[in-house]
Write an enzyme that holds these catalytic residues in place. Sequence first.
Site, mmCIF file in Angstrom:
data_model
loop_
_atom_site.group_PDB
_atom_site.id
_atom_site.type_symbol
_atom_site.label_atom_id
_atom_site.label_comp_id
_atom_site.label_asym_id
_atom_site.label_seq_id
_atom_site.Cartn_x
_atom_site.Cartn_y
_atom_site.Cartn_z
ATOM 1 N N TYR A 169 0.821 -1.223 0.000
ATOM 2 C CA TYR A 169 0.000 0.000 0.000
ATOM 3 C C TYR A 169 0.857 1.277 0.000
ATOM 4 C CZ TYR A 169 -3.163 3.690 1.442
ATOM 5 O OH TYR A 169 -3.839 4.889 1.518
ATOM 6 N N LYS A 204 1.260 4.062 -3.062
ATOM 7 C CA LYS A 204 0.912 5.484 -2.911
ATOM 8 C C LYS A 204 2.131 6.362 -3.249
ATOM 9 C CE LYS A 204 -2.640 6.888 -1.717
ATOM 10 N NZ LYS A 204 -3.866 7.153 -2.534
HETATM 11 N N1 LIG Z 1 -8.626 6.584 5.143
HETATM 12 C C1 LIG Z 1 -7.495 7.161 5.461
HETATM 13 O O1 LIG Z 1 -7.131 7.261 6.647
HETATM 14 C C2 LIG Z 1 -6.619 7.722 4.385
HETATM 15 C C3 LIG Z 1 -5.463 8.407 4.781
HETATM 16 C C4 LIG Z 1 -4.624 8.936 3.802
HETATM 17 C C5 LIG Z 1 -4.939 8.800 2.464
HETATM 18 N N2 LIG Z 1 -6.054 8.139 2.091
HETATM 19 C C6 LIG Z 1 -6.348 8.053 0.653
HETATM 20 O O2 LIG Z 1 -7.622 8.629 0.435
HETATM 21 C C7 LIG Z 1 -8.254 8.002 -0.658
HETATM 22 C C8 LIG Z 1 -9.636 7.569 -0.244
HETATM 23 O O3 LIG Z 1 -9.533 6.666 0.820
HETATM 24 P P1 LIG Z 1 -10.803 6.204 1.667
HETATM 25 O O4 LIG Z 1 -10.337 5.993 3.044
HETATM 26 O O5 LIG Z 1 -11.939 7.095 1.382
HETATM 27 O O6 LIG Z 1 -11.033 4.765 1.027
HETATM 28 P P2 LIG Z 1 -12.363 4.110 0.471
HETATM 29 O O7 LIG Z 1 -12.055 2.697 0.204
HETATM 30 O O8 LIG Z 1 -13.505 4.408 1.380
HETATM 31 O O9 LIG Z 1 -12.593 4.888 -0.881
HETATM 32 C C9 LIG Z 1 -11.932 4.579 -2.065
HETATM 33 C C10 LIG Z 1 -12.937 4.608 -3.191
HETATM 34 O O10 LIG Z 1 -12.236 4.270 -4.400
HETATM 35 C C11 LIG Z 1 -13.048 3.378 -5.125
HETATM 36 N N3 LIG Z 1 -12.237 2.520 -5.977
HETATM 37 C C12 LIG Z 1 -11.435 1.516 -5.576
HETATM 38 N N4 LIG Z 1 -10.907 0.905 -6.634
HETATM 39 C C13 LIG Z 1 -11.387 1.530 -7.728
HETATM 40 C C14 LIG Z 1 -11.219 1.359 -9.118
HETATM 41 N N5 LIG Z 1 -10.448 0.382 -9.613
HETATM 42 N N6 LIG Z 1 -11.851 2.216 -9.943
HETATM 43 C C15 LIG Z 1 -12.653 3.181 -9.453
HETATM 44 N N7 LIG Z 1 -12.872 3.378 -8.165
HETATM 45 C C16 LIG Z 1 -12.235 2.572 -7.303
HETATM 46 C C17 LIG Z 1 -13.775 2.555 -4.083
HETATM 47 O O11 LIG Z 1 -14.943 1.931 -4.623
HETATM 48 C C18 LIG Z 1 -14.058 3.578 -3.013
HETATM 49 O O12 LIG Z 1 -15.326 4.175 -3.210
HETATM 50 C C19 LIG Z 1 -7.349 6.842 -1.074
HETATM 51 O O13 LIG Z 1 -6.626 7.223 -2.213
HETATM 52 C C20 LIG Z 1 -6.432 6.650 0.115
HETATM 53 O O14 LIG Z 1 -5.194 6.146 -0.286
HETATM 54 C C21 LIG Z 1 -6.905 7.604 3.022
HETATM 55 C C1 LIG Z 2 -2.191 -2.740 17.222
HETATM 56 C C2 LIG Z 2 -3.681 -2.617 17.208
HETATM 57 C C3 LIG Z 2 -4.195 -2.629 18.595
HETATM 58 C C4 LIG Z 2 -4.132 -1.349 16.543
HETATM 59 C C5 LIG Z 2 -4.136 -1.466 15.044
HETATM 60 C C6 LIG Z 2 -4.531 -0.151 14.476
HETATM 61 C C7 LIG Z 2 -4.415 -0.121 12.962
HETATM 62 C C8 LIG Z 2 -5.545 -0.924 12.374
HETATM 63 C C9 LIG Z 2 -4.410 1.321 12.491
HETATM 64 C C10 LIG Z 2 -3.251 2.103 13.140
HETATM 65 C C11 LIG Z 2 -2.851 3.181 12.155
HETATM 66 C C12 LIG Z 2 -3.858 3.097 11.044
HETATM 67 C C13 LIG Z 2 -3.462 3.661 9.686
HETATM 68 C C14 LIG Z 2 -3.114 5.142 9.779
HETATM 69 O O1 LIG Z 2 -4.088 5.853 10.507
HETATM 70 C C15 LIG Z 2 -2.953 5.782 8.464
HETATM 71 C C16 LIG Z 2 -3.378 5.225 7.315
HETATM 72 C C17 LIG Z 2 -3.029 5.923 6.068
HETATM 73 C C18 LIG Z 2 -3.997 5.774 4.966
HETATM 74 O O2 LIG Z 2 -3.423 6.130 3.750
HETATM 75 C C19 LIG Z 2 -4.730 4.473 4.909
HETATM 76 C C20 LIG Z 2 -5.207 4.001 6.263
HETATM 77 C C21 LIG Z 2 -4.086 3.909 7.266
HETATM 78 C C22 LIG Z 2 -3.087 2.863 6.754
HETATM 79 C C23 LIG Z 2 -4.598 3.481 8.674
HETATM 80 C C24 LIG Z 2 -5.116 2.027 8.661
HETATM 81 C C25 LIG Z 2 -5.406 1.475 10.059
HETATM 82 C C26 LIG Z 2 -4.188 1.594 10.971
HETATM 83 C C27 LIG Z 2 -3.035 0.740 10.451
#
Ligand SMILES: NC(=O)c1ccc[n+]([C@@H]2O[C@H](COP(=O)([O-])OP(=O)(O)OC[C@H]3O[C@@H](n4cnc5c(N)ncnc54)[C@H](O)[C@@H]3O)[C@@H](O)[C@H]2O)c1
Ligand SMILES: CC(C)CCC[C@@H](C)[C@H]1CC[C@H]2[C@@H]3[C@H](O)C=C4C[C@@H](O)CC[C@]4(C)[C@H]3CC[C@]12C
Length: 369
Positions: free
Chosen positions: A159, A163
Amino acid sequence: MAGSAQVPTLVYLVTGGCGFLGEHIVRMLLEREPRLRELRVFDLHLSSWLEELKTGPVQVTAIQGDVTQAHEVAAAVAGSHVVIHTAGLVDVFGKASPETIHKVNVLGTQNVIEACMRTGTQFLVYTSSMEVVGPNVKGHPFYRGDEDTPYEAVHRHPYPCSKALAERLVLEANGRKVSGGLPLVTCALRPTGIYGEGHQVMRDFYNQGLRFGGRLFRAIPASVEHGRVYVGNVAWMHVLVARELEQRAALMGGQVYFCYDKSPYKSYEDFNMEFLGPCGLRLIGTHPLLPYWLLVLLATLNALLQWLLRPLVLYTPLLNPYTLAMANTTFTVSTNKAQRHFGYKPLFSWEESKARTIHWVQALEASAR
Ligand SMILES: NC(=O)c1ccc[n+]([C@@H]2O[C@H](COP(=O)([O-])OP(=O)(O)OC[C@H]3O[C@@H](n4cnc5c(N)ncnc54)[C@H](O)[C@@H]3O)[C@@H](O)[C@H]2O)c1
Ligand SMILES: CC(C)CCC[C@@H](C)[C@H]1CC[C@H]2[C@@H]3[C@H](O)C=C4C[C@@H](O)CC[C@]4(C)[C@H]3CC[C@]12C
């Protein structure tokens, strides 16, 4: 970009617009971008809530499509002024294969860039992640750093690798000529761990707490800080960047911005308790209940089980070596780059972000009854 402040002329495309963050971006654009004429929402899976948005003044066009399919992306991008590329495969639990993660996150982003170039779309905002920086495989702390803080960004997990590669593609594309001869202007936003209404991992923790009689057991020392940012503020940053990219192309083009707000610096578990506590859950222990070496052993065991069971069933527990390392390594940001470059101020205070998230968890509780 055409149009005065009042006349709605712009066409925006949001990829991944039905996801957790994507939905907030879509709703925020409709609320706070007065120049919007058409909003295209592109996603692999279209959500039913999109229907209710179609009755407003802005044309909302739902496009079911796959970012890995270049022709589907090109058709969606054609004629748009701005693309916000949020679609991605967020998987740190081993649900998808490394190849699939790479395909969606890297090839998908490549397709979006090429579609912009071919169709003449000039402005591209990419949702990157803090993980393109860290935590790194060595577990080095990143303590309240900013976009210029030196840090050894070395990854092995698919992952963060995907990214980081995708972000590089987006930044390298800045300045290339799109069809028609104008330069492509790109930038990348790097959210830390996003929380708020719709957050699946928060939902998982809540359900786990319920299964253990309203208790969660501390696994990570309270002193390990994990950066978190409210989803509404992340969405607001996307809207602002998209709006300002034309006027401030020279300053903002090719730049990265961490997403930040006034959410407090806490450990992952203590932060979650800000919301889960008021919903009746308790975090047991002021120190981790298990020694770290035992957690590492359990996480490794989970990874082994996942591998062994894969032919039969998908076993994807929250705890694995990668998530443990993420939760157990300090990674927090302190920056004002977004404010300096495009006037960002968080739209939601910490109190409001907290209240909204608690309200959402309480609704989960009510629907579970
Ligand atoms: N959730 C977090 O904490 C977090 C933190 C940093 C960055 N991000 C980034 O933010 C973005 C959104 O993340 P999220 O948490 O909302 O995830 P999410 O899974 O809720 O949303 C991602 C969306 O992308 C769509 N998708 C996946 N594969 C696809 C494809 N092949 N074609 C078209 N659509 C597709 C999914 O259906 C979904 O609706 C991602 O790029 C993720 O890397 C998320
Ligand atoms: C050890 C366990 C008790 C706790 C596990 C927590 C774990 C599932 C959480 C901790 C940190 C979280 C990630 C972090 O907030 C940031 C991101 C960046 C984003 O791009 C995608 C989601 C992610 C990886 C979170 C996922 C859940 C994590 C790993």
